[in-house]
Design an enzyme around this catalytic site. Structure first.
Site, mmCIF file in Angstrom:
data_model
loop_
_atom_site.group_PDB
_atom_site.id
_atom_site.type_symbol
_atom_site.label_atom_id
_atom_site.label_comp_id
_atom_site.label_asym_id
_atom_site.label_seq_id
_atom_site.Cartn_x
_atom_site.Cartn_y
_atom_site.Cartn_z
ATOM 1 N N HIS A 251 1.045 -1.117 -0.061
ATOM 2 C CA HIS A 251 0.057 -0.102 -0.003
ATOM 3 C C HIS A 251 0.965 1.194 -0.088
ATOM 4 C CE1 HIS A 251 -2.789 2.833 1.257
ATOM 5 N NE2 HIS A 251 -3.790 1.986 1.332
ATOM 6 N N CYS A 289 -3.879 2.610 -4.351
ATOM 7 C CA CYS A 289 -4.505 3.389 -3.537
ATOM 8 C C CYS A 289 -4.696 4.583 -4.124
ATOM 9 C CB CYS A 289 -4.245 3.456 -2.053
ATOM 10 S SG CYS A 289 -5.424 4.296 -1.149
ATOM 11 N N HIS A 316 -7.747 0.524 -4.481
ATOM 12 C CA HIS A 316 -8.696 1.319 -3.661
ATOM 13 C C HIS A 316 -8.994 2.382 -4.270
ATOM 14 C CE1 HIS A 316 -6.520 -0.294 0.509
ATOM 15 N NE2 HIS A 316 -7.263 -1.315 -0.194
ATOM 16 N N ASP A 359 -13.138 3.363 -0.228
ATOM 17 C CA ASP A 359 -12.375 3.739 0.737
ATOM 18 C C ASP A 359 -12.645 5.052 1.517
ATOM 19 O OD1 ASP A 359 -10.417 2.979 2.916
ATOM 20 O OD2 ASP A 359 -8.844 3.181 1.685
ATOM 21 N N HIS A 360 -12.545 5.234 2.721
ATOM 22 C CA HIS A 360 -12.675 6.292 3.594
ATOM 23 C C HIS A 360 -13.984 7.235 3.166
ATOM 24 C CE1 HIS A 360 -8.145 6.549 4.702
ATOM 25 N NE2 HIS A 360 -8.344 5.471 4.962
ATOM 26 N N TYR A 383 -14.511 4.367 8.085
ATOM 27 C CA TYR A 383 -15.202 3.397 7.706
ATOM 28 C C TYR A 383 -16.736 3.368 8.039
ATOM 29 C CZ TYR A 383 -10.391 1.652 6.191
ATOM 30 O OH TYR A 383 -9.299 1.418 5.713
#
Length: 417
Positions: A251, A289, A316, A359-360, A383
């Site tokens: 990542h 990501c 991501h 994500d996020h 999350y």
């Protein structure tokens, strides 16, 4: 791409039954109860895999099988820890799980200064303030050399060019309260770390002192040495990855620059090219990501996707907005710097079976305790259920459109054609 979701195990308030209903195909999770460095047994892996499969989904990606700090800084026990890691990789493979998302960030995983920053629409998002982070480093953490480093800090070209972050941190020091300091400690080193098998847990009594001890482990470790330690780790595990078909996908650093005197080595195209070429094995790959990469003004995210799609094992999909002063926040999944629509085209062309997760997501709020007040639901930072579900809906629309363009049959799980 395969639509996956990061799920934190049976204690997660978001249930697998919920996820099946919103079109999730694969689960991204880990054995969160196993201490870092210990072997993941086939029995524990199988039990969780079968539980996931009982809901009609599969365990698609491990996020993460943690790389211990001793491996990162090159401690005396790293060889034994690597041997344990190889056994865990073998056991995962024997249970049919072949993709591992991991990171090589020292001490700190991802960092934000504000976990509930107001959006124009009334929801909240994660936010990073350079001034508050510098204040934390200098006045709360009181790290040796921090003031000198922030005096030399320069933003990437195009943002924050007239900004003096050190002076801003000094101004903050005049009005910050002990409560403000405590909140920064919680946001930076507790709430964003403990739930991902991190070094700091929410019930630790003295997190700041523990954090300082962890930083001390990296004294004398610069970017060159950290790179060599990553290469050592990857070269050691690649024979196991070859034998058992395990894809390792690192990542990117979040945010993508060195923090708190710690080197970071997955920030840019040059960094990614280095580790891919240093260990030129197809199983040594990238978690692309888009959010982490788009937080760096130095990064052209679309061009990076084109360059690294062949070595990307996991995606991501999220996006960041960088303000003119350099601070950044999570953006809409249809906006920001990442251009998720074009990324979907790139990755669908490369491999339409590639696992992807949103994500996020933002935190929806209304009256305290109301139907949409996710701030009171005990979720992990970034999350939420509704925020990620909203993002997944946006991304599924993107994928359906892109698949139509490419002539790929798109099917929404759980619905009749």
């Amino acid at each position: 791409m395969e639509r996956t979701w990061r799920w934190f195990g049976k204690k997660d308030r978001i249930t697998l039954a919920m996820l099946k209903q919103i079109g999730v195909e694969g689960i991204v999770t880990a054995l969160h109860d196993v201490p870092n460095g210990e072997i993941w047994t086939r029995e524990k892996i199988r039990e969780l895999r079968e539980y996931i499969e009982s809901y009609g989904m599969r365990w698609s990606v491990v996020e993460s099988l943690p790389v211990c700090e001793s491996i990162k800084y090159g401690g005396k026990d790293r060889d034994q820890l690597i041997e344990n890691y190889k056994v865990s990789l073998k056991n995962l493979s024997l249970e049919g799980i072949h993709t591992i998302c991991y990171n090589f960030m020292p001490v700190l995983d991802w960092a934000r200064t504000d976990l509930m920053h107001d959006n124009p629409n009334g929801a909240t998002n994660l936010y990073f303030s350079y001034a508050e982070f510098a204040y934390f480093d200098i006045y709360v953490l009181k790290r040796e050399g921090a003031r000198e480093e922030w005096a030399k800090f320069k933003f990437p070209e195009g943002v924050g060019q007239d900004r003096n972050v050190l002076a801003e941190a000094d101004e903050l020091a005049k009005r910050m309260t002990p409560e403000d300091d405590h909140k920064l400690v919680e946001n930076i080193i507790v709430k964003t770390q403990g739930f991902v098998s991190g070094n700091i847990k929410e019930d630790d009594e003295h997190p700041l002192e523990l954090f300082k001890q962890l930083l001390d482990l990296y004294k004398g470790i610069d970017k060159k040495q950290l790179r060599e330690n990553m290469k050592y780790f990857l070269e050691a595990i690649m024979p196991t990855c070859d034998e058992y078909g395990m894809n390792m996908c690192v990542h990117p650093d979040d945010p993508p620059f060195a923090v708190l005197g710690l080197p970071r080595i997955v920030n840019s195209s040059e960094d990614i090219e280095w580790f891919l070429n240093a260990v030129p094995n197809k199983h040594n790959g990238l978690t692309f990501c888009a959010g982490s990469l788009s937080a760096g003004a130095q990064n052209d995210v679309v061009e990076m996707a084109r360059a690294f799609a062949p070595r990307t094992h996991f995606v991501h999909l999220r996006s960041c907005h960088i303000f003119p002063n350099g601070d950044f926040t999570e953006a809409s999944h249809l906006g920001g710097r990442a251009n998720l629509i074009e990324l979907a085209r790139i990755f669908e062309k490369e491999n339409p079976q590639l696992p992807m997760r949103v994500d996020h997501g933002m935190t929806f709020t209304d009256e305290p305790g109301g139907v949409l007040d996710e701030s009171s639901h005990g979720h992990n930072a970034g999350y939420t259920l509704l925020g990620r579900m909203f993002a997944l809906g946006q991304v599924q629309g993107i994928l359906a459109t892109v698949d139509s363009e490419l002539g790929i049959a798109y099917k929404q799980p759980g619905f009749y054609d």
